[in-house]
Design a protein around this motif. Structure first.
Motif, short mmCIF file in Angstrom:
data_model
loop_
_atom_site.label_atom_id
_atom_site.label_comp_id
_atom_site.label_asym_id
_atom_site.label_seq_id
_atom_site.Cartn_x
_atom_site.Cartn_y
_atom_site.Cartn_z
N ILE A 1 -80.78 -15.78 47.30
CA ILE A 1 -81.91 -15.53 46.40
C ILE A 1 -83.11 -15.23 47.28
O ILE A 1 -83.46 -16.02 48.15
N ARG A 2 -83.69 -14.08 47.09
CA ARG A 2 -84.82 -13.71 47.95
C ARG A 2 -85.71 -12.71 47.23
O ARG A 2 -85.41 -12.26 46.14
N GLY A 3 -86.80 -12.34 47.90
CA GLY A 3 -87.80 -11.47 47.28
C GLY A 3 -87.27 -10.05 47.08
O GLY A 3 -86.37 -9.59 47.78
N GLU A 4 -87.87 -9.43 46.11
CA GLU A 4 -87.52 -8.06 45.73
C GLU A 4 -87.65 -7.07 46.90
O GLU A 4 -86.97 -6.05 46.94
N GLU A 5 -88.52 -7.41 47.86
CA GLU A 5 -88.71 -6.51 49.01
C GLU A 5 -87.44 -6.38 49.85
O GLU A 5 -87.33 -5.51 50.70
N HIS A 6 -86.47 -7.27 49.60
CA HIS A 6 -85.22 -7.20 50.36
C HIS A 6 -84.15 -6.36 49.69
O HIS A 6 -83.06 -6.19 50.24
N ILE A 7 -84.44 -5.81 48.51
CA ILE A 7 -83.41 -5.01 47.81
C ILE A 7 -82.91 -3.88 48.70
O ILE A 7 -81.71 -3.61 48.76
N SER A 8 -83.81 -3.27 49.45
CA SER A 8 -83.40 -2.14 50.29
C SER A 8 -82.50 -2.59 51.45
O SER A 8 -81.77 -1.78 52.02
N ASN A 9 -82.54 -3.86 51.81
CA ASN A 9 -81.66 -4.35 52.88
C ASN A 9 -80.25 -4.64 52.37
O ASN A 9 -79.29 -4.63 53.15
N THR A 10 -80.14 -4.93 51.10
CA THR A 10 -78.87 -5.44 50.58
C THR A 10 -77.69 -4.47 50.76
O THR A 10 -76.62 -4.90 51.22
N GLU B 1 -73.20 -13.82 46.21
CA GLU B 1 -73.98 -13.13 45.17
C GLU B 1 -75.41 -12.95 45.64
O GLU B 1 -75.94 -13.78 46.38
N TYR B 2 -76.01 -11.84 45.21
CA TYR B 2 -77.40 -11.57 45.57
C TYR B 2 -78.28 -11.63 44.34
O TYR B 2 -77.89 -11.15 43.27
N GLY B 3 -79.45 -12.20 44.49
CA GLY B 3 -80.43 -12.21 43.40
C GLY B 3 -81.80 -11.94 43.98
O GLY B 3 -82.22 -12.63 44.92
N HIS B 4 -82.46 -10.93 43.43
CA HIS B 4 -83.79 -10.58 43.96
C HIS B 4 -84.87 -10.93 42.95
O HIS B 4 -84.88 -10.40 41.84
N ILE B 5 -85.74 -11.83 43.36
CA ILE B 5 -86.81 -12.27 42.45
C ILE B 5 -88.02 -11.35 42.59
O ILE B 5 -88.20 -10.69 43.61
N SER B 6 -88.82 -11.35 41.53
CA SER B 6 -89.88 -10.34 41.44
C SER B 6 -91.07 -10.66 42.34
O SER B 6 -91.25 -11.78 42.81
N LEU B 7 -91.87 -9.65 42.53
CA LEU B 7 -93.07 -9.79 43.35
C LEU B 7 -94.08 -10.72 42.69
O LEU B 7 -94.12 -10.83 41.48
N ILE B 8 -94.88 -11.34 43.54
CA ILE B 8 -96.01 -12.10 43.03
C ILE B 8 -97.24 -11.21 43.21
O ILE B 8 -97.46 -10.66 44.28
N ILE B 9 -97.98 -11.07 42.14
CA ILE B 9 -99.08 -10.12 42.14
C ILE B 9 -100.39 -10.86 41.96
O ILE B 9 -100.48 -11.80 41.17
N GLY B 10 -101.40 -10.44 42.71
CA GLY B 10 -102.73 -11.07 42.59
C GLY B 10 -103.46 -10.53 41.37
O GLY B 10 -102.96 -9.65 40.67
#
Ligand code: GLU
Ligand code: ZN
Length: 483
Positions: free
Chosen positions: A212-221, A239-248
């Motif tokens: 489980i990791r940040g969405e920025e890792h989708i391109s690495n998967t 299994e891979y799960g990509h959690i969404s960005l945190i936005i200011g």
């Protein structure tokens, strides 16, 4: 089914960040919800970017948040080492194994050549990917370059004309055509593994089941899946799960390298936020409980954490909400716990009120969001008094009359304790016929100089007769001067 094992894999390239903390927490909650293990490993192969204290910061703050690794370099078990720089030989051996199997190849291209390739590709409107020049070198050419000691990297050969896909835990099926991928470097010319390669080896060695990791890792998967395939690691399912960005608030991604206050867990600790309030807040960044109850203990979070309720849309980071959450916890602490918590953050000299320190601190228990905030609040009530301001705020004659009455009652009262203060107020009510705001506000202004603050009935006895009379005479002499 094999035991669930998740991991949090920070690179010590900066201090423990909100995004990293949220990733760690989601991995922890998912593992614990499924009676599994949570592992922390350190990805420190990008030596140039490591910062001093980076690793310590991760562990210290994890502990503060109540996230306890079952395995890490601090409490290792049989799946270590848990620091990548201690596994370099293992990565090297596996990279050379792929080389000998023909699944990877040596690339002798220089940085300049690679750069030129990218420019050429871009000029032709093609995706900038490695042109595979070295894939087609003959055996003899390769041997000659090795003999000439020309440095090389090792690249994985990505299969042509196919797709790589996975069923994302939070996003459903993701399919990537391999034509979009380049042949990735897995081992650098200095013999150090590239990030994607080391990750795959570690996840396998550590028997990780869910990543489980940040969405920025989708391109690495897709690269990691290709590497896994090549290494023949596929008998162990992951299994891979990509959690969404945190936005200011500005709608932009909270960046790891952004140095603003709100980014680092350390800052919350230093300000005296309630630790579990921060954890509770982080849990709600991209996950929502089934019920409306949002104040949840760690046990409750573990019990309720459910993959179905992890959102794939970006989540907003709201500092005011974090403050609200912390206040919810602080205001409900037992008095003794509150006092010992808050005292570590006091930087105001309270010797003038040395017998009433606890009483003063307790005045603000319901109000504060974080411990350090109390210093300014105490300062405003107990250490500033500005008669000019009071005159400006004492808006009506009626209020002035109330203030005058209070002054004479104070002068007649020997001891200003809670009982007598209450008496003064009930007398005031009778004499002035004022009540509610019209009774309290003029007195509050007269005594403290500000419109807001803790309970007046409690402040008055703490200030005491001497201090109150001192304040009153400052007020009166200002009044006389300005007449
Ligand atoms: N080391 C990576 C990072 O700090 C995380 C790698 C991963 O979770 O796969 O972003
Ligand atoms: Zn090459």
């Amino acid at each position: 089914m094999s035991k669930v094992r998740t991991r949090y894999a920070p690179s010590p390239t900066g201090f423990f960040h909100i995004g990293g903390a949220r990733t760690a927490l989601f991995n922890y909650l998912f593992a614990k919800h499924n009676n599994g293990d949570f592992i922390v490993r350190i990805e420190d192969t990008d030596i140039k970017r490591n910062v001093v204290g980076g690793i310590e910061s991760q562990f210290f703050n994890l502990k503060w948040l109540g996230i306890k690794p079952d395995e890490s370099c601090e409490n290792p078990k049989e799946f270590g080492p848990y620091i990548q720089s201690q596994k370099l030989q293992r990565y090297r051996d596996l990279a050379y194994k792929l080389l000998s199997e023909g699944k990877a190849y040596r690339c002798f291209c220089t940085q300049d050549e690679l750069m030129q390739n990218r420019i050429n590709a871009a000029n032709k409107g093609m995706t900038p990917k490695y042109n595979r020049h070295c894939l087609f070198l003959s055996k003899d050419e390769i041997q000659k370059k090795i003999d000439d000691k020309i440095p090389y990297t090792i690249r994985l050969k990505i299969s042509d004309n196919t797709t790589i896909s996975w069923n994302d835990m939070f996003r459903g099926k993701i399919i990537v055509p391999t034509d979009c991928l380049t042949d990735p470097v897995i081992l650098k010319s200095n013999g150090i593994a590239m990030y994607n390669f080391a990750v795959v080896v570690d996840d396998y060695d550590m028997k990780i089941t869910h990543i489980i990791r940040g969405e920025e890792h989708i391109s690495n998967t897709p690269y990691q899946i290709a590497i896994r395939d090549a290494l023949g690691f596929n008998d162990d399912k992951v299994e891979y799960g990509h959690i969404s960005l945190i936005i200011g608030k500005d709608g932009k991604k909270l960046s790891k390298r952004d140095q603003t206050l709100h980014q680092f867990i350390q800052n919350y600790r230093d300000l005296g936020f309630f630790p579990h309030a921060v954890t509770n807040f982080l849990a709600l960044l991209g996950w929502s409980p089934k019920t409306n109850v949002e104040i949840l203990s760690m046990e409750q979070l573990i019990k309720d954490f459910d993959v179905e309720r992890v959102s794939k849309s970006p989540c907003f980071f709201d500092f005011d909400r974090m403050k609200w959450m912390s206040n919810q916890y602080i205001s409900k602490m037992a008095d003794m716990d509150y006092l010992s918590f808050i005292k570590k953050f006091i930087n105001i000299d309270l010797s003038k009120f040395k017998n009433q320190v606890d009483e003063i601190l307790l005045l603000y228990k319901k109000q504060i969001s974080y411990a350090k905030e109390i210093n300014d609040l105490i300062h405003n009530t107990f250490f500033t008094y500005n008669p000019q301001e009071i005159c400006r705020k004492m808006i009506s004659e009626q209020w002035q009359k109330v203030a005058q009455n209070f002054i004479s009652l104070i002068n007649q009262t020997k001891e200003i304790d809670l009982g007598n203060t209450k008496k003064i107020f009930s007398q005031m009510k009778k004499i002035t016929k004022a009540s509610g705001k019209d009774l309290f506000m003029p007195i509050r202004l007269l005594v403290t100089g500000v419109e807001h603050g803790p309970e007046l009935l409690k402040i008055i006895p703490i200030l005491g007769r001497e201090e109150i009379q001192d304040r009153i005479s400052k007020y009166i002499s200002f009044l006389n001067k300005s007449k």
